[in-house]
Design a protein around this motif. Sequence first.
Motif, PDB file in Angstrom:
ATOM      1  N   CYS A  47       0.722  -1.430   0.042  1.00  0.00           N
ATOM      2  CA  CYS A  47      -0.066  -0.175  -0.042  1.00  0.00           C
ATOM      3  C   CYS A  47       0.714   1.219  -0.075  1.00  0.00           C
ATOM      4  CB  CYS A  47      -0.802  -0.090   0.968  1.00  0.00           C
ATOM      5  SG  CYS A  47      -2.025   1.178   1.236  1.00  0.00           S
ATOM      6  N   GLY A  48       1.851   1.314   0.952  1.00  0.00           N
ATOM      7  CA  GLY A  48       2.808   2.168   0.949  1.00  0.00           C
ATOM      8  C   GLY A  48       3.829   2.500  -0.283  1.00  0.00           C
ATOM      9  N   TYR A  49       3.977   1.247  -1.129  1.00  0.00           N
ATOM     10  CA  TYR A  49       4.695   1.397  -2.104  1.00  0.00           C
ATOM     11  C   TYR A  49       4.046   2.242  -3.359  1.00  0.00           C
ATOM     12  CZ  TYR A  49       7.558  -0.356  -6.363  1.00  0.00           C
ATOM     13  OH  TYR A  49       8.248  -0.439  -7.293  1.00  0.00           O
ATOM     14  N   TRP A  50       2.628   1.723  -3.480  1.00  0.00           N
ATOM     15  CA  TRP A  50       1.757   2.247  -4.652  1.00  0.00           C
ATOM     16  C   TRP A  50       1.732   3.914  -4.193  1.00  0.00           C
ATOM     17  CZ3 TRP A  50       2.381  -0.693  -8.361  1.00  0.00           C
ATOM     18  CH2 TRP A  50       2.080  -2.017  -8.140  1.00  0.00           C
ATOM     19  N   GLU A  51       1.642   4.540  -3.154  1.00  0.00           N
ATOM     20  CA  GLU A  51       1.626   5.696  -2.918  1.00  0.00           C
ATOM     21  C   GLU A  51       2.950   6.499  -3.201  1.00  0.00           C
ATOM     22  OE1 GLU A  51       0.494   9.572  -1.797  1.00  0.00           O
ATOM     23  OE2 GLU A  51      -0.704   7.985  -2.098  1.00  0.00           O
ATOM     24  N   VAL A  52       4.072   5.911  -2.685  1.00  0.00           N
ATOM     25  CA  VAL A  52       5.178   6.489  -3.015  1.00  0.00           C
ATOM     26  C   VAL A  52       5.633   6.646  -4.560  1.00  0.00           C
ATOM     27  CG1 VAL A  52       7.696   6.197  -2.809  1.00  0.00           C
ATOM     28  CG2 VAL A  52       6.038   5.976  -0.685  1.00  0.00           C
ATOM     29  N   LEU A  53       5.040   5.423  -5.217  1.00  0.00           N
ATOM     30  CA  LEU A  53       5.397   5.505  -6.513  1.00  0.00           C
ATOM     31  C   LEU A  53       4.596   6.491  -7.344  1.00  0.00           C
ATOM     32  CD1 LEU A  53       6.337   3.746  -9.188  1.00  0.00           C
ATOM     33  CD2 LEU A  53       4.256   2.643  -9.141  1.00  0.00           C
ATOM     34  N   LYS A  54       3.401   6.822  -6.885  1.00  0.00           N
ATOM     35  CA  LYS A  54       2.416   7.769  -7.294  1.00  0.00           C
ATOM     36  C   LYS A  54       3.394   9.197  -7.101  1.00  0.00           C
ATOM     37  CE  LYS A  54      -0.261  10.351  -5.386  1.00  0.00           C
ATOM     38  NZ  LYS A  54      -1.337  10.894  -4.271  1.00  0.00           N
ATOM     39  N   GLU A  55       3.737   9.655  -5.974  1.00  0.00           N
ATOM     40  CA  GLU A  55       4.511  10.682  -5.702  1.00  0.00           C
ATOM     41  C   GLU A  55       5.693  10.628  -6.642  1.00  0.00           C
ATOM     42  OE1 GLU A  55       5.021  10.671  -1.476  1.00  0.00           O
ATOM     43  OE2 GLU A  55       2.893  10.438  -0.941  1.00  0.00           O
ATOM     44  N   ALA A  56       6.468   9.605  -6.576  1.00  0.00           N
ATOM     45  CA  ALA A  56       7.892   9.834  -7.234  1.00  0.00           C
ATOM     46  C   ALA A  56       7.406  10.130  -8.883  1.00  0.00           C
ATOM     47  CB  ALA A  56       8.494   8.492  -7.072  1.00  0.00           C
TER      48      ALA A  56
END
Length: 289
Positions: free
Chosen positions: A179-188
């Motif tokens: 879940c955190g990975y997809w959020e950070v991916l979006k931000e990156a």
Amino acid sequence: MSEKEVIGICGIGRMGSAIADRLAARGFRLVLWSRGGVTDEFADRNRAEIALNLASLAFKSDIIITSLINDGAVDSVLSKLVETSLPGKLVVETSTVRPDTLRRFSEKIKAKGGSAIDAPISGGPELVREGTAGVYVGGATIDFKRYLPVAEALSDRIHHTGALGAGAAAKIVNNMMLCGYWEVLKEALLTGKKAGLSVETMLDVLLTSPGGSPALKFRAPRILGEDKSIGFPAKGALKDATLFAEVAKSFGIDTPAINAAVESYRTCIADGHGDEDLSAMVRTALEKG
């Protein structure tokens, strides 16, 4: 055991259907029940029997698998299940729920002659049908060993993580990371886009670097809009992310990354993409950004 045990499945949604498909393909006899009903076509395809009610399913099954949408659904089904006799039955809870959900029913199940383990599944229906999903089991060793032939039909990544409730806890830990990975991916990706990079270039870089992951490789075509298939819907991801945040909060843990993911999924769903794959959260943010 020399002969496969009869498997009862409570809940024939996306995951329950995949479990049934996989177990039928591996030669298990199935008895099916769902709150919304089971079609004759689905039962026939899997050479399965349809139970008229939970009591009938419990009587005809050796191992009873529950695959349900949330804690409320699990609570409702288990409350009815413990009203019937369960001599020698093994109840296996595979849903994404709180670690204490099944524990609350453990003594009632024992009083009816049965036993219970939690064995949530990591991965969507497509991985279940391929037999490559992860399975995290919490419960007594004797019950884990009894369930192992079934787990091995569903998974090549099986972990006995501890006592009852430990399987649910392990699933939450694993899926909080995703879940955190997809959020950070979006931000990156949004940052890179503003800096002049194309989404294709960024994904190419990530997929050949430590920043990539098997999950990203699997969903990259969906982020690019090349694949419209649905592994797990965005509305389901929001439901799970909300659960993860609530469980962490109950232990006094702050979850800024998960909270951000919750808001991102809410925005995605509000924009009309709740039934699309969870990667729509990333794709639609890039389209807007």
